[in-house]
Design a protein around this motif. Sequence first.
Motif, PDB file in Angstrom:
ATOM      1  N   GLY A 194       0.867  -1.172   0.000  1.00 54.41           N
ATOM      2  CA  GLY A 194       0.000   0.000   0.000  1.00 54.41           C
ATOM      3  C   GLY A 194       0.906   1.226   0.000  1.00 54.41           C
ATOM      4  N   PRO A 195       0.593   2.225   0.810  1.00 58.00           N
ATOM      5  CA  PRO A 195       1.433   3.423   0.837  1.00 58.00           C
ATOM      6  C   PRO A 195       2.651   3.298   1.762  1.00 58.00           C
ATOM      7  CG  PRO A 195      -0.448   3.734   2.257  1.00 58.00           C
ATOM      8  CD  PRO A 195      -0.619   2.378   1.601  1.00 58.00           C
ATOM      9  N   ASP A 196       2.845   2.142   2.376  1.00 54.24           N
ATOM     10  CA  ASP A 196       3.901   1.985   3.376  1.00 54.24           C
ATOM     11  C   ASP A 196       5.097   1.215   2.835  1.00 54.24           C
ATOM     12  OD1 ASP A 196       2.270   3.209   5.368  1.00 54.24           O
ATOM     13  OD2 ASP A 196       1.232   1.297   5.654  1.00 54.24           O
ATOM     14  N   ILE A 197       6.263   1.511   3.384  1.00 55.16           N
ATOM     15  CA  ILE A 197       7.467   0.729   3.117  1.00 55.16           C
ATOM     16  C   ILE A 197       7.484  -0.382   4.161  1.00 55.16           C
ATOM     17  CG2 ILE A 197       9.987   0.749   3.047  1.00 55.16           C
ATOM     18  CD1 ILE A 197       9.788   3.739   2.279  1.00 55.16           C
ATOM     19  N   PRO A 198       7.518  -1.656   3.740  1.00 53.60           N
ATOM     20  CA  PRO A 198       7.356  -2.762   4.692  1.00 53.60           C
ATOM     21  C   PRO A 198       8.637  -3.181   5.417  1.00 53.60           C
ATOM     22  CG  PRO A 198       7.351  -3.621   2.477  1.00 53.60           C
ATOM     23  CD  PRO A 198       7.452  -2.115   2.359  1.00 53.60           C
ATOM     24  N   TRP A 199       9.535  -2.251   5.671  1.00 54.05           N
ATOM     25  CA  TRP A 199      10.738  -2.529   6.458  1.00 54.05           C
ATOM     26  C   TRP A 199      11.269  -1.215   7.003  1.00 54.05           C
ATOM     27  CZ3 TRP A 199      10.870  -3.562   1.072  1.00 54.05           C
ATOM     28  CH2 TRP A 199      11.454  -2.556   0.300  1.00 54.05           C
ATOM     29  N   ARG A 200      12.121  -1.322   7.985  1.00 50.92           N
ATOM     30  CA  ARG A 200      12.889  -0.200   8.517  1.00 50.92           C
ATOM     31  C   ARG A 200      14.326  -0.669   8.580  1.00 50.92           C
ATOM     32  NH1 ARG A 200       9.783   2.881   7.021  1.00 50.92           N
ATOM     33  NH2 ARG A 200       7.941   3.571   8.103  1.00 50.92           N
ATOM     34  N   VAL A 201      15.168  -0.072   7.752  1.00 44.26           N
ATOM     35  CA  VAL A 201      16.580  -0.430   7.722  1.00 44.26           C
ATOM     36  C   VAL A 201      17.359   0.805   8.162  1.00 44.26           C
ATOM     37  CG1 VAL A 201      18.507  -1.176   6.285  1.00 44.26           C
ATOM     38  CG2 VAL A 201      16.230  -2.136   5.890  1.00 44.26           C
ATOM     39  N   PRO A 202      17.977   0.745   9.344  1.00 44.85           N
ATOM     40  CA  PRO A 202      18.709   1.907   9.837  1.00 44.85           C
ATOM     41  C   PRO A 202      19.743   2.395   8.826  1.00 44.85           C
ATOM     42  CG  PRO A 202      18.536   0.243  11.545  1.00 44.85           C
ATOM     43  CD  PRO A 202      18.018  -0.382  10.272  1.00 44.85           C
ATOM     44  N   GLY A 203      19.719   3.686   8.571  1.00 41.63           N
ATOM     45  CA  GLY A 203      20.693   4.310   7.682  1.00 41.63           C
ATOM     46  C   GLY A 203      20.274   4.395   6.232  1.00 41.63           C
ATOM     47  N   GLU A 204      19.348   3.553   5.787  1.00 36.72           N
ATOM     48  CA  GLU A 204      18.998   3.548   4.359  1.00 36.72           C
ATOM     49  C   GLU A 204      18.291   4.845   3.963  1.00 36.72           C
ATOM     50  OE1 GLU A 204      17.451   3.180   0.553  1.00 36.72           O
ATOM     51  OE2 GLU A 204      16.074   3.222   2.258  1.00 36.72           O
ATOM     52  N   GLN A 205      17.365   5.315   4.761  1.00 34.14           N
ATOM     53  CA  GLN A 205      16.676   6.559   4.419  1.00 34.14           C
ATOM     54  C   GLN A 205      17.617   7.759   4.516  1.00 34.14           C
ATOM     55  OE1 GLN A 205      12.993   6.511   6.703  1.00 34.14           O
ATOM     56  NE2 GLN A 205      11.955   5.510   5.000  1.00 34.14           N
ATOM     57  N   ARG A 206      18.566   7.727   5.435  1.00 30.50           N
ATOM     58  CA  ARG A 206      19.560   8.801   5.526  1.00 30.50           C
ATOM     59  C   ARG A 206      20.425   8.819   4.251  1.00 30.50           C
ATOM     60  NH1 ARG A 206      21.639   7.551  10.044  1.00 30.50           N
ATOM     61  NH2 ARG A 206      23.333   6.279   9.249  1.00 30.50           N
ATOM     62  N   ALA A 207      20.787   7.628   3.761  1.00 33.48           N
ATOM     63  CA  ALA A 207      21.564   7.537   2.522  1.00 33.48           C
ATOM     64  C   ALA A 207      20.753   8.067   1.341  1.00 33.48           C
ATOM     65  CB  ALA A 207      22.012   6.098   2.287  1.00 33.48           C
ATOM     66  N   PHE A 208      19.432   7.787   1.315  1.00 28.97           N
ATOM     67  CA  PHE A 208      18.552   8.326   0.277  1.00 28.97           C
ATOM     68  C   PHE A 208      18.585   9.849   0.324  1.00 28.97           C
ATOM     69  CE2 PHE A 208      14.443  10.158  -0.848  1.00 28.97           C
ATOM     70  CZ  PHE A 208      14.239   9.651  -2.126  1.00 28.97           C
ATOM     71  N   LYS A 209      18.498  10.406   1.506  1.00 34.11           N
ATOM     72  CA  LYS A 209      18.525  11.868   1.661  1.00 34.11           C
ATOM     73  C   LYS A 209      19.827  12.440   1.114  1.00 34.11           C
ATOM     74  CE  LYS A 209      18.280  15.506   5.141  1.00 34.11           C
ATOM     75  NZ  LYS A 209      18.107  15.806   6.576  1.00 34.11           N
TER      76      LYS A 209
END
Length: 159
Positions: A14-29
Amino acid sequence: MVAAVARNGVIGNGPDIPWRVPGEQRAFKELTMGHTLVMGRTTYESIGRPLPGRTTIVLTRDPAWSAGPSGEGVLVAHDLDAALALAATLPGDVMVVGGAQVYAAALPLATEQVLSEIPLEPEGDVLYPAYDAAAWLESSRDVFDGYERVRLVRAADRL
């Protein structure tokens, strides 16, 4: 194109990301900062606001859609060609960041994919489009705790 993709091709549930991986979203930023992001309306609405330090172009077929008061500065395009033409006039690189329909439409035009490979097989109903691996060359791979970031370039672009 920039995406986080699970081993089974899932990019969302759906609209959610089905995991939380520390650091991955910071790397995306870090990767996207200062650039122009092209995303679909559903992706934008799941984020809920423009991402700071980046220009956002939302792709939607709805001619009446607007980002609302929280979306000051968000640009709107009604087809991929218009979004890419608009993005070409803006600073930084053009980065397609989702969702599935936008990735599928942009893939034939893409010269590069930056994929965070997530070593999970979560349930999800949003998939990254299949692509011919022979048409892409791996130019780099960085291993992080919980994911690997691979950079692919279209084979014809490498010659």
